[in-house]
Design an enzyme around this catalytic site. Structure first.
Site, PDB file in Angstrom:
ATOM      1  N   GLU A  29      31.279  15.010 -37.081  1.00  0.00           N
ATOM      2  CA  GLU A  29      31.241  14.828 -38.529  1.00  0.00           C
ATOM      3  C   GLU A  29      31.805  13.467 -38.947  1.00  0.00           C
ATOM      4  O   GLU A  29      32.494  13.336 -39.957  1.00  0.00           O
ATOM      5  CB  GLU A  29      31.956  15.973 -39.256  1.00  0.00           C
ATOM      6  CG  GLU A  29      31.332  16.268 -40.616  1.00  0.00           C
ATOM      7  CD  GLU A  29      31.792  17.569 -41.250  1.00  0.00           C
ATOM      8  OE1 GLU A  29      32.400  17.497 -42.339  1.00  0.00           O
ATOM      9  OE2 GLU A  29      31.525  18.645 -40.674  1.00  0.00           O
ATOM     10  N   TYR A  62      21.740  12.675 -45.438  1.00  0.00           N
ATOM     11  CA  TYR A  62      23.042  13.030 -44.874  1.00  0.00           C
ATOM     12  C   TYR A  62      22.953  12.959 -43.353  1.00  0.00           C
ATOM     13  O   TYR A  62      22.175  13.685 -42.725  1.00  0.00           O
ATOM     14  CB  TYR A  62      23.476  14.436 -45.296  1.00  0.00           C
ATOM     15  CG  TYR A  62      24.773  14.854 -44.630  1.00  0.00           C
ATOM     16  CD1 TYR A  62      25.986  14.344 -45.069  1.00  0.00           C
ATOM     17  CD2 TYR A  62      24.772  15.719 -43.536  1.00  0.00           C
ATOM     18  CE1 TYR A  62      27.177  14.694 -44.449  1.00  0.00           C
ATOM     19  CE2 TYR A  62      25.956  16.081 -42.913  1.00  0.00           C
ATOM     20  CZ  TYR A  62      27.150  15.563 -43.374  1.00  0.00           C
ATOM     21  OH  TYR A  62      28.322  15.898 -42.758  1.00  0.00           O
ATOM     22  N   GLU A  80      25.259  12.262 -39.516  1.00  0.00           N
ATOM     23  CA  GLU A  80      26.543  12.270 -38.824  1.00  0.00           C
ATOM     24  C   GLU A  80      26.413  11.523 -37.504  1.00  0.00           C
ATOM     25  O   GLU A  80      25.310  11.330 -36.986  1.00  0.00           O
ATOM     26  CB  GLU A  80      27.012  13.704 -38.545  1.00  0.00           C
ATOM     27  CG  GLU A  80      27.281  14.532 -39.784  1.00  0.00           C
ATOM     28  CD  GLU A  80      27.769  15.933 -39.442  1.00  0.00           C
ATOM     29  OE1 GLU A  80      28.065  16.195 -38.251  1.00  0.00           O
ATOM     30  OE2 GLU A  80      27.852  16.768 -40.365  1.00  0.00           O
ATOM     31  N   HIS A  86      27.331  19.896 -33.045  1.00  0.00           N
ATOM     32  CA  HIS A  86      27.814  20.400 -34.328  1.00  0.00           C
ATOM     33  C   HIS A  86      26.633  21.092 -34.993  1.00  0.00           C
ATOM     34  O   HIS A  86      25.708  20.442 -35.481  1.00  0.00           O
ATOM     35  CB  HIS A  86      28.331  19.249 -35.197  1.00  0.00           C
ATOM     36  CG  HIS A  86      28.802  19.688 -36.549  1.00  0.00           C
ATOM     37  ND1 HIS A  86      28.874  18.831 -37.635  1.00  0.00           N
ATOM     38  CD2 HIS A  86      29.228  20.902 -37.006  1.00  0.00           C
ATOM     39  CE1 HIS A  86      29.314  19.493 -38.684  1.00  0.00           C
ATOM     40  NE2 HIS A  86      29.541  20.750 -38.326  1.00  0.00           N
ATOM     41  N   ASP A 146      31.835  22.006 -32.670  1.00  0.00           N
ATOM     42  CA  ASP A 146      31.873  22.964 -33.772  1.00  0.00           C
ATOM     43  C   ASP A 146      30.555  23.726 -33.766  1.00  0.00           C
ATOM     44  O   ASP A 146      29.571  23.298 -34.363  1.00  0.00           O
ATOM     45  CB  ASP A 146      32.088  22.225 -35.098  1.00  0.00           C
ATOM     46  CG  ASP A 146      32.079  23.165 -36.298  1.00  0.00           C
ATOM     47  OD1 ASP A 146      32.044  24.401 -36.087  1.00  0.00           O
ATOM     48  OD2 ASP A 146      32.094  22.667 -37.439  1.00  0.00           O
ATOM     49  N   ASP A 202      34.926  26.657 -33.363  1.00  0.00           N
ATOM     50  CA  ASP A 202      34.866  25.561 -32.387  1.00  0.00           C
ATOM     51  C   ASP A 202      35.037  26.123 -30.979  1.00  0.00           C
ATOM     52  O   ASP A 202      35.971  26.886 -30.719  1.00  0.00           O
ATOM     53  CB  ASP A 202      35.958  24.537 -32.694  1.00  0.00           C
ATOM     54  CG  ASP A 202      35.868  24.038 -34.126  1.00  0.00           C
ATOM     55  OD1 ASP A 202      35.264  22.983 -34.340  1.00  0.00           O
ATOM     56  OD2 ASP A 202      36.391  24.733 -35.032  1.00  0.00           O
ATOM     57  N   HIS A 217      39.538  22.076 -39.535  1.00  0.00           N
ATOM     58  CA  HIS A 217      39.384  22.599 -38.178  1.00  0.00           C
ATOM     59  C   HIS A 217      40.548  22.148 -37.305  1.00  0.00           C
ATOM     60  O   HIS A 217      41.102  21.064 -37.508  1.00  0.00           O
ATOM     61  CB  HIS A 217      38.097  22.072 -37.520  1.00  0.00           C
ATOM     62  CG  HIS A 217      36.840  22.619 -38.100  1.00  0.00           C
ATOM     63  ND1 HIS A 217      36.043  23.528 -37.444  1.00  0.00           N
ATOM     64  CD2 HIS A 217      36.224  22.375 -39.286  1.00  0.00           C
ATOM     65  CE1 HIS A 217      34.992  23.821 -38.193  1.00  0.00           C
ATOM     66  NE2 HIS A 217      35.082  23.131 -39.319  1.00  0.00           N
TER      67      HIS A 217
END
Length: 302
Positions: free
Chosen positions: A57, A95, A97, A148, A182, A227, A265
């Site tokens: 992230e 968006y 990552e 993720h 994650d 996670d 997290h």
């Protein structure tokens, strides 16, 4: 073998050394976030625990957050230097990552890496796979597969992760693989019943070292094992020492509010005990002093 000789043997012959591999959802990591002093200090201390860390992230569009974090990490930790390996920006929309590996470059090196070719567009953020060297005679290299997942398609992505495992193990002709990240593999995102039907659970050889009952979330109001770390391969599993979520708020004495400025997290970690049979290591000052004290017994006067 009498006592002084045995002690000398133990000093000279290197035993197993710990090697820690970690994954951490750093929750929308940006330049503005790492520029905050307490956030930077805490992130650096978390990273310094690990020989390899996969950050998830990372959403910094400036390209400056990771170099800044790396600079501060190398200033902080004398056990470095650290280096980084970053994926391209990954995502289906605006968006995106980035996966970022931080690793101690005097203990491990990147041998190869690539973004998994997600032809069917199963993954919101396809795995950025990397093969690392390890300081071990038993396991000289290891493949890491971070993921993720998106909460809307956890089951679909985790089943596809099994296909990624098959592809990378064939690519590098190695069954020693760690899947980590994650996964959103608990609570409302994935029920226990659906979790147990995943191919990564039903196929033999996969060892989920972060247990289903583990809490990997910071908030006191949640208890979810989102996670995970999954080991595969006999050599890899034979070196397993410990695995757990790292409760950084308790360790660093942070309030929940302060901790949530870092992430919601916990990092997850696995520690391997890497043996280097019969390898002689440089002697520290402490060892040299000990040897000087033992020298009359080791070499008695004639």
């Amino acid at each position: 073998m009498h006592y002084p000789t045995a002690l000398l043997f133990l000093i000279l012959v290197n035993g197993a050394q710990a090697f820690r591999i970690c994954a951490f959802n750093a929750q929308r990591l940006t330049l503005a976030k790492v520029a905050r002093e307490q956030v930077m200090d805490t992130l650096v201390r978390i990273l310094a625990r690990c020989d390899i860390m996969v950050l998830q992230e990372v959403v910094d569009s400036s390209g400056s957050a990771i170099p800044l974090l790396l600079r501060e990490l190398n200033r902080f930790d004398a056990s470095g230097p650290y280096s980084t390996l970053s994926s391209p920006q990954l995502g289906r929309t605006t968006y995106v990552e980035t996966y970022v590996y931080f690793y101690r470059s005097h203990k491990t090196q990147v041998l190869s890496s690539y973004v998994y070719n997600d032809e069917d567009d199963v993954f919101a953020r396809e795995p950025f796979v990397a093969q690392f060297s390890l300081p071990s005679d038993v396991l000289p290299s290891l493949v890491l597969v971070p993921l993720h997942t998106t909460p809307k398609a956890v089951e679909k992505e985790l089943n596809a992760l099994y296909d990624v495992f098959l592809e990378v193990s064939q690519h590098w002709q190695s069954k020693d693989v760690i899947l980590l990240g994650d996964f959103n593999a608990d609570c409302a995102s994935l029920t226990k019943k659906r979790l147990d039907k995943l191919e990564l659970r039903t196929e033999p050889g996969f060892h989920w070292v972060i247990a289903d009952g583990e809490d990997t979330t910071v908030r006191a109001s949640t208890h979810c094992a989102y996670d995970r770390i999954v080991l595969h391969g006999e050599r890899c599993r034979s070196l397993l020492h410990t695995a757990a979520a790292f409760d950084f708020p308790t360790t660093f004495q942070l309030t929940e509010e302060e901790a949530l400025n870092i992430s919601d997290h916990y990092p997850v970690e696995v520690e391997l005990k890497l043996s280097q049979a019969h390898s002689v290591q440089p002697l520290s000052l402490t060892v040299l002093l000990l040897l000087s004290l033992l020298s009359p017994q080791l070499c008695p006067a004639t």
